[in-house]
Design a protein around this motif. Structure first.
Motif, PDB file in Angstrom:
ATOM      1  N   GLN A 212     -53.888  32.894 -22.781  1.00 35.08           N
ATOM      2  CA  GLN A 212     -55.095  33.420 -23.415  1.00 35.08           C
ATOM      3  C   GLN A 212     -55.980  34.134 -22.411  1.00 35.08           C
ATOM      4  OE1 GLN A 212     -56.900  30.086 -25.300  1.00 35.08           O
ATOM      5  NE2 GLN A 212     -55.263  29.798 -26.804  1.00 35.08           N
ATOM      6  N   ARG A 213     -56.050  33.591 -21.194  1.00 43.30           N
ATOM      7  CA  ARG A 213     -56.959  34.196 -20.239  1.00 43.30           C
ATOM      8  C   ARG A 213     -56.339  35.363 -19.483  1.00 43.30           C
ATOM      9  NH1 ARG A 213     -58.243  30.021 -15.569  1.00 43.30           N
ATOM     10  NH2 ARG A 213     -58.624  28.674 -17.384  1.00 43.30           N
ATOM     11  N   SER A 214     -55.014  35.511 -19.530  1.00 46.47           N
ATOM     12  CA  SER A 214     -54.374  36.573 -18.770  1.00 46.47           C
ATOM     13  C   SER A 214     -54.497  37.892 -19.513  1.00 46.47           C
ATOM     14  CB  SER A 214     -52.895  36.230 -18.546  1.00 46.47           C
ATOM     15  OG  SER A 214     -52.236  36.144 -19.795  1.00 46.47           O
ATOM     16  N   PRO A 215     -54.698  38.987 -18.771  1.00 46.62           N
ATOM     17  CA  PRO A 215     -54.777  40.297 -19.421  1.00 46.62           C
ATOM     18  C   PRO A 215     -53.418  40.762 -19.900  1.00 46.62           C
ATOM     19  CG  PRO A 215     -54.857  40.521 -17.045  1.00 46.62           C
ATOM     20  CD  PRO A 215     -54.870  39.057 -17.319  1.00 46.62           C
TER      21      PRO A 215
ATOM     22  N   ASN B 262     -48.095  49.180 -19.486  1.00 50.78           N
ATOM     23  CA  ASN B 262     -46.847  49.940 -19.363  1.00 50.78           C
ATOM     24  C   ASN B 262     -45.618  49.056 -19.564  1.00 50.78           C
ATOM     25  OD1 ASN B 262     -48.406  52.167 -18.792  1.00 50.78           O
ATOM     26  ND2 ASN B 262     -48.271  51.872 -16.570  1.00 50.78           N
ATOM     27  N   ASN B 263     -45.780  47.962 -20.334  1.00 48.65           N
ATOM     28  CA  ASN B 263     -44.657  47.078 -20.642  1.00 48.65           C
ATOM     29  C   ASN B 263     -43.967  46.556 -19.389  1.00 48.65           C
ATOM     30  OD1 ASN B 263     -45.024  47.477 -23.424  1.00 48.65           O
ATOM     31  ND2 ASN B 263     -43.800  49.365 -23.355  1.00 48.65           N
ATOM     32  N   VAL B 264     -44.765  46.251 -18.350  1.00 45.91           N
ATOM     33  CA  VAL B 264     -44.195  45.694 -17.121  1.00 45.91           C
ATOM     34  C   VAL B 264     -43.922  44.215 -17.320  1.00 45.91           C
ATOM     35  CG1 VAL B 264     -44.583  45.256 -14.672  1.00 45.91           C
ATOM     36  CG2 VAL B 264     -45.415  47.364 -15.707  1.00 45.91           C
ATOM     37  N   PRO B 265     -42.708  43.725 -17.084  1.00 43.39           N
ATOM     38  CA  PRO B 265     -42.417  42.299 -17.297  1.00 43.39           C
ATOM     39  C   PRO B 265     -43.217  41.432 -16.345  1.00 43.39           C
ATOM     40  CG  PRO B 265     -40.599  43.367 -16.142  1.00 43.39           C
ATOM     41  CD  PRO B 265     -41.539  44.469 -16.565  1.00 43.39           C
ATOM     42  N   VAL B 266     -43.709  40.318 -16.857  1.00 42.64           N
ATOM     43  CA  VAL B 266     -44.524  39.394 -16.074  1.00 42.64           C
ATOM     44  C   VAL B 266     -43.836  38.043 -16.051  1.00 42.64           C
ATOM     45  CG1 VAL B 266     -46.800  38.349 -15.840  1.00 42.64           C
ATOM     46  CG2 VAL B 266     -46.582  40.630 -16.807  1.00 42.64           C
ATOM     47  N   PRO B 267     -43.774  37.347 -14.909  1.00 43.59           N
ATOM     48  CA  PRO B 267     -43.066  36.073 -14.836  1.00 43.59           C
ATOM     49  C   PRO B 267     -43.806  34.996 -15.587  1.00 43.59           C
ATOM     50  CG  PRO B 267     -44.201  36.496 -12.783  1.00 43.59           C
ATOM     51  CD  PRO B 267     -44.344  37.728 -13.624  1.00 43.59           C
ATOM     52  N   SER B 268     -43.066  34.046 -16.079  1.00 46.34           N
ATOM     53  CA  SER B 268     -43.638  32.886 -16.752  1.00 46.34           C
ATOM     54  C   SER B 268     -43.506  31.668 -15.861  1.00 46.34           C
ATOM     55  CB  SER B 268     -42.921  32.648 -18.084  1.00 46.34           C
ATOM     56  OG  SER B 268     -41.554  32.361 -17.846  1.00 46.34           O
ATOM     57  N   SER B 269     -44.001  30.547 -16.335  1.00 55.33           N
ATOM     58  CA  SER B 269     -43.959  29.316 -15.562  1.00 55.33           C
ATOM     59  C   SER B 269     -42.526  28.847 -15.394  1.00 55.33           C
ATOM     60  CB  SER B 269     -44.778  28.229 -16.254  1.00 55.33           C
ATOM     61  OG  SER B 269     -46.108  28.649 -16.413  1.00 55.33           O
TER      62      SER B 269
ATOM     63  N   GLU C 241     -56.678  31.926 -10.211  1.00 57.85           N
ATOM     64  CA  GLU C 241     -57.181  32.830 -11.243  1.00 57.85           C
ATOM     65  C   GLU C 241     -57.310  34.260 -10.712  1.00 57.85           C
ATOM     66  OE1 GLU C 241     -60.812  31.052 -12.380  1.00 57.85           O
ATOM     67  OE2 GLU C 241     -59.883  29.360 -13.435  1.00 57.85           O
ATOM     68  N   ASN C 242     -57.670  34.392  -9.431  1.00 57.21           N
ATOM     69  CA  ASN C 242     -57.803  35.731  -8.845  1.00 57.21           C
ATOM     70  C   ASN C 242     -56.465  36.451  -8.776  1.00 57.21           C
ATOM     71  OD1 ASN C 242     -60.539  35.386  -8.525  1.00 57.21           O
ATOM     72  ND2 ASN C 242     -60.392  34.747  -6.387  1.00 57.21           N
ATOM     73  N   ILE C 243     -55.379  35.713  -8.595  1.00 53.54           N
ATOM     74  CA  ILE C 243     -54.060  36.359  -8.566  1.00 53.54           C
ATOM     75  C   ILE C 243     -53.775  37.015  -9.906  1.00 53.54           C
ATOM     76  CG2 ILE C 243     -51.587  35.921  -8.406  1.00 53.54           C
ATOM     77  CD1 ILE C 243     -52.159  33.795  -6.343  1.00 53.54           C
ATOM     78  N   GLU C 244     -54.052  36.315 -10.995  1.00 58.00           N
ATOM     79  CA  GLU C 244     -53.816  36.881 -12.317  1.00 58.00           C
ATOM     80  C   GLU C 244     -54.700  38.101 -12.552  1.00 58.00           C
ATOM     81  OE1 GLU C 244     -54.629  33.684 -14.924  1.00 58.00           O
ATOM     82  OE2 GLU C 244     -52.891  32.502 -14.328  1.00 58.00           O
ATOM     83  N   THR C 245     -55.981  37.968 -12.156  1.00 62.57           N
ATOM     84  CA  THR C 245     -56.898  39.094 -12.363  1.00 62.57           C
ATOM     85  C   THR C 245     -56.509  40.292 -11.511  1.00 62.57           C
ATOM     86  OG1 THR C 245     -58.661  37.495 -12.822  1.00 62.57           O
ATOM     87  CG2 THR C 245     -59.318  39.756 -12.344  1.00 62.57           C
TER      88      THR C 245
ATOM     89  N   ASN D 256     -57.208  43.241  -2.887  1.00 62.46           N
ATOM     90  CA  ASN D 256     -57.643  42.047  -3.615  1.00 62.46           C
ATOM     91  C   ASN D 256     -56.454  41.176  -4.007  1.00 62.46           C
ATOM     92  OD1 ASN D 256     -60.315  42.839  -3.417  1.00 62.46           O
ATOM     93  ND2 ASN D 256     -60.356  43.788  -5.453  1.00 62.46           N
ATOM     94  N   ARG D 257     -55.365  41.813  -4.429  1.00 61.30           N
ATOM     95  CA  ARG D 257     -54.193  41.031  -4.789  1.00 61.30           C
ATOM     96  C   ARG D 257     -53.599  40.338  -3.567  1.00 61.30           C
ATOM     97  NH1 ARG D 257     -49.009  44.025  -7.177  1.00 61.30           N
ATOM     98  NH2 ARG D 257     -49.280  45.065  -5.179  1.00 61.30           N
ATOM     99  N   LEU D 258     -53.471  41.080  -2.461  1.00 63.12           N
ATOM    100  CA  LEU D 258     -52.955  40.475  -1.237  1.00 63.12           C
ATOM    101  C   LEU D 258     -53.863  39.342  -0.776  1.00 63.12           C
ATOM    102  CD1 LEU D 258     -50.999  40.452   1.184  1.00 63.12           C
ATOM    103  CD2 LEU D 258     -52.466  42.174   2.260  1.00 63.12           C
TER     104      LEU D 258
END
Length: 632
Positions: free
Chosen positions: A128-131, A135-142, A555-559, A601-603
Motif C-alpha cells: 500500500q505504501r509503495s509507489p 514503465n512496467n519495470v519488475p519490482v522484487p517481492s519479499s 522506507e527510504n529505499i522504497e521511496t 539518495n538511493r545509494l
C-alpha cells in the motif's frame, strides 16, 4: 518565419535522436575504466555492484527476488539499452531464501533473505505504501519467510583459532615485525590493489588488529596474575645452604697481642719467647629447609583470589567488546567505501549526461535554433560536474585508506570493495525484544557488575587484614664444621636440628588507614552501580536509535527507487522537449541534477540501511558467539 524555425528545430531534434539511437543499436560500447570520461548516452552506470532489493511488489510475483534494472532506455527514441547493472534473478525457491547479507548478523536476529521487511511491516502494508512502478519495470517481492529461531548466520563458523576462515589474499598480510619503521618512499608506495569482501575484511581485522592483540595480551596478563594469587593456597617451601671459609681478623689481632705479651715476659725473665697459638680458619656448611603457611582464618586470601578471577573475567569481556567494536568499525569502513565507489560512479554518469547536454546545445546552436547562452549553461554545468567528480574520487581514496588502516594490512597494498551494494539483511526482532536482548548480551553491562565484584572482594581483603593473622612454620637445619685447628677438643663434624614456630600478628591501630581504604572501595562500588545504570540507559538509546534508523532507511529505499525511475523519465522528456525546440537548457540541467540527486539518495538509503543494520547488531548482540550469560 516562426513556423519555419519550429520545423527546423523538429528536424534537428529528430536527427539527433535518430543518430543517438543508431549509435546505441550499432554496437555495444567497450568497458570504461573508473576514471574514463568518454561521452556516453546512458543516463547512469553504477556498475554491476549496485543492486536493489526493496520490497514493493505483490507477494504473488513469480520471481521473489527479481531485481530492478538500473539502466532503462535513455535515448530520445526510447530504444532499449541492455541493462548491465541488474542483479541476476534466482531460478528457484532455494535461491530465493539464500542469504544476501553482507554485514555480520547475530544468530536468531537476522533472516537469511536480503530483503525481508522489518518486523511489524507486513507485505500488504508495504504494497500500500509503495509507489506504482513506472514503465512496467519488475519490482522484487519479499523472499520466502524463514522460521523463527532457525540458524541464519551469514558468516562461516569460527575456527578453533578464534577467527574466520575466509582465505583472504596472502599479499595483504602485514610485516610480522610490529616495530617496522619505513624510512624510504618505496616502503610505503602502493604497488597492488586487492578486491575483498566484507567477510574477508572482518577476517583480516581479527587477524591483524593491534587493538585486539593488545586486549588478548591483557587477558594473558590477568590470567598470570590469577595464578600468582592462587599460589597463596599452598605452603611455601624454602631451602637455603651457606658454605663459608672464615679467617677471623679479630683472632689474628688477638694472636699478635698474645705474642707480644709472651715476648715481653721472655725479656723480663731472660728466657726464650714462646710461640702464641696461631689463628686457625674455619670451614662451615649450613643448610636449612623451611616450610611456612598462612592459615588465613578470616578469608583475606580467598578474597584476593576472587578479585583476580573477576579481573580476568573483566578482561575477557573487554576482548569481546573490542571484537564487536572492531567488527562494527570494519563494516562501517567497508560500507563507506561502497558509498564512495557509488558516488564516483554517479558523478561519472553525471559528467556523461552533462557532455550529452553540451553536444545537444551545440548542435542546436549550429542549426540556428539554439542560443549561445544555452551552450554556456551546458559548459558551466559540465565544469561543475567534473569538479564534483574530483571531490568524489578524493573521498574514495580516503575511504580506501581508512579501511586499510583498520585492517592493518601491508603498507604497499590498497583495497577495493568486492561486494555489491545491496541490502545486507533484515531484522526479525521487535523493538522491545531487541532491547531485552541487548540487556542480556552486552558485555559493557556485565563489565560494570564485574567491576563491582572486584571492588567488593578488595574491600573484604582489606577488612580481613585488620583481624589477627596466624602463620606457622617449621625448619630443619644441617650444620657441618671443619676448622683448621687440629686440636682434639675443637668442635668439628656434622649435626642437625629443627625448629617449629607459630606467630600471631594483629594490627590493633593503624591511624585509620584501613578504614579509609574500606571507604574508598565502598565509593567505587557505588560508582560501578551508577555506571551500570548509565550504561543500561545508553544501551537502550543505542538500540532504539539504530532500530528507528533502520526503519527509516528501509522506507527510504522504497521511496528512492520510485524517485530514480521518475527522474529518469523526466530527464528523457526534458531532452526530447529541448531537442524539439519547445524546452530550455535549464530544464535539462535541472532534470540531470534531479536524477543525480535521486541516484545519490538511493545509494545513500541502501548504505545507511546496511550501516543501521550493523549498528543494531552491535547494539544488541555480541556477534558471533553470543555466549554471555542469560542475565548480567
Amino acid at each position: 518565419m516562426r513556423v519555419f524555425r519550429q520545423i527546423i528545430g523538429v528536424g534537428v531534434g529528430a536527427a539527433i535522436t535518430l543518430g543517438n539511437a543508431a549509435q546505441s543499436a550499432s554496437a555495444q560500447p567497450p568497458a570504461q575504466s573508473q576514471d574514463s570520461l568518454a561521452p556516453s548516452n546512458q543516463l547512469v552506470e553504477l556498475g554491476p555492484k549496485v543492486r536493489s532489493t526493496s520490497n514493493t511488489a505483490p507477494a504473488s510475483a513469480k520471481d521473489p527476488e527479481q531485481s530492478i534494472a538500473l539502466n532503462p532506455p535513455t535515448s530520445e527514441s526510447q530504444q532499449p539499452v541492455p541493462a548491465n547493472i541488474a542483479s541476476t534473478a534466482p531460478t528457484g525457491p532455494e535461491q530465493a531464501s539464500k542469504p544476501q547479507q553482507a554485514a555480520p548478523a547475530s544468530p536468531s536476529t537476522l533472516s537469511q533473505g536480503g530483503s525481508t521487511p522489518l518486523r511489524g511491516l507486513e507485505p500488504t502494508e508495504l504494497q500500500q505504501r509503495s509507489p506504482s512502478p513506472l514503465n512496467n519495470v519488475p519490482v522484487p517481492s519479499s523472499p520466502v519467510p524463514i522460521i523463527r529461531g532457525t540458524p541464519n548466520e551469514s558468516f562461516p563458523p569460527l575456527t578453533p583459532r578464534g577467527i574466520l576462515d575466509t582465505k583472504p589474499p596472502a599479499s595483504l598480510e602485514p610485516n610480522p615485525n610490529p616495530l617496522q619503521f619505513p624510512t624510504n618512499p618505496e616502503d610505503v608506495r602502493i604497488e597492488q590493489t586487492e578486491s575483498i569482501t566484507l567477510q574477508q575484511a572482518i577476517d583480516l581485522a581479527r587477524r591483524n588488529s593491534p587493538v585486539l592483540q593488545v586486549a588478548g595480551q591483557q587477558v594473558e596478563q590477568s590470567r598470570s596474575a590469577l595464578r600468582e594469587q592462587q599460589a597463596a593456597l599452598y605452603p611455601d617451601l624454602n631451602f637455603q645452604m651457606d658454605a663459608t671459609r672464615q679467617m677471623s681478623a679479630g683472632g689474628e689481632l688477638g694472636v699478635r697481642a698474645q705474642q707480644r705479651q709472651l715476648n715481653f715476659r721472655a725479656n723480663q725473665t731472660g728466657q726464650p719467647a714462646e710461640q702464641a697459638r696461631p689463628n686457625f680458619g674455619s670451614n662451615t656448611l649450613n643448610s636449612t629447609l623451611q616450610l611456612s603457611y598462612n592459615l588465613d582464618l578470616f578469608g583475606g586470601r580467598r578474597a584476593t583470589i576472587r578479585a583476580a578471577e573477576e579481573q580476568l573475567r573483566f578482561r575477557e569481556l573487554d576482548v569481546e567488546r573490542q571484537a564487536e567494536e572492531l567488527r562494527f568499525d570494519t563494516a562501517e569502513a567497508y560500507y563507506n567505501l561502497q558509498n564512495a565507489d557509488g558516488q564516483v560512479a554517479i558523478r561519472q554518469a553525471s559528467v556523461r549526461n552533462a557532455q550529452q547536454s553540451l553536444r545537444d546545445a551545440e548542435a542546436l546552436e549550429r542549426a540556428g535554433v539554439g542560443t549561445r547562452f544555452a551552450v554556456l549553461q551546458a559548459q558551466a554545468n559540465l565544469a561543475n560536474e567534473q569538479q564534483q567528480l574530483s571531490v568524489a574520487r578524493r573521498d574514495q581514496r580516503v575511504a580506501q585508506r581508512r579501511l586499510a588502516e583498520i585492517l592493518n594490512i601491508s603498507q604497499s597494498a590498497n583495497l577495493t570493495a568486492a561486494d555489491p551494494v545491496e541490502q545486507a539483511g533484515s531484522w526479525r526482532l521487535s523493538l522491545e525484544e531487541s532491547i531485552v536482548q541487548a540487556f542480556r548480551n552486552r558485555a559493557e553491562l556485565e563489565q560494570q557488575l564485574v567491576q563491582r565484584d572486584i571492588t567488593k572482594q578488595q574491600r573484604r581483603a582489606i577488612q580481613a587484614g585488620r583481624l589477627p593473622q596466624v602463620s606457622v612454620s617449621a625448619a630443619y637445619n644441617v650444620l657441618g664444621q671443619d676448622p683448621d685447628d687440629p686440636g682434639r677438643f675443637v668442635a668439628r663434624g656434622w649435626a642437625d636440628g629443627y625448629s617449629v614456630r607459630a606467630s600471631l600478628t594483629w594490627s590493633i591501630f593503624d591511624g585509620g588507614a584501613a578504614n579509609a581504604r574500606v571507604q574508598q572501595r565502598n565509593a567505587e562500588m557505588t560508582i560501578a552501580e551508577n555506571r551500570f545504570d548509565q550504561v543500561r540507559n545508553q544501551v537502550r538509546r543505542e538500540v532504539e536509535q539504530a532500530y528507528f534508523g533502520l526503519e527509516s532507511s528501509f522506507e527510504n529505499i522504497e521511496t528512492s527507487e520510485a524517485g530514480v525511475l521518475q527522474s529518469r523519465e523526466a530527464l528523457r522528456l526534458a531532452r526530447l522537449r529541448f531537442q524539439a525546440g519547445v524546452g530550455t537548457q535549464t530544464d535539462v540541467i535541472q532534470a540531470e541534477t534531479d536524477l543525480t540527486r535521486a541516484e545519490r539518495n538511493r545509494l545513500s538509503a541502501i548504505v545507511n540501511y546496511n550501516l543501521g543494520l550493523s549498528s543494531l547488531q552491535r547494539a544488541v548482540s555480541n556477534f558471533p558467539t553470543n555466549n554471555l550469560s542469560d542475565a548480567p
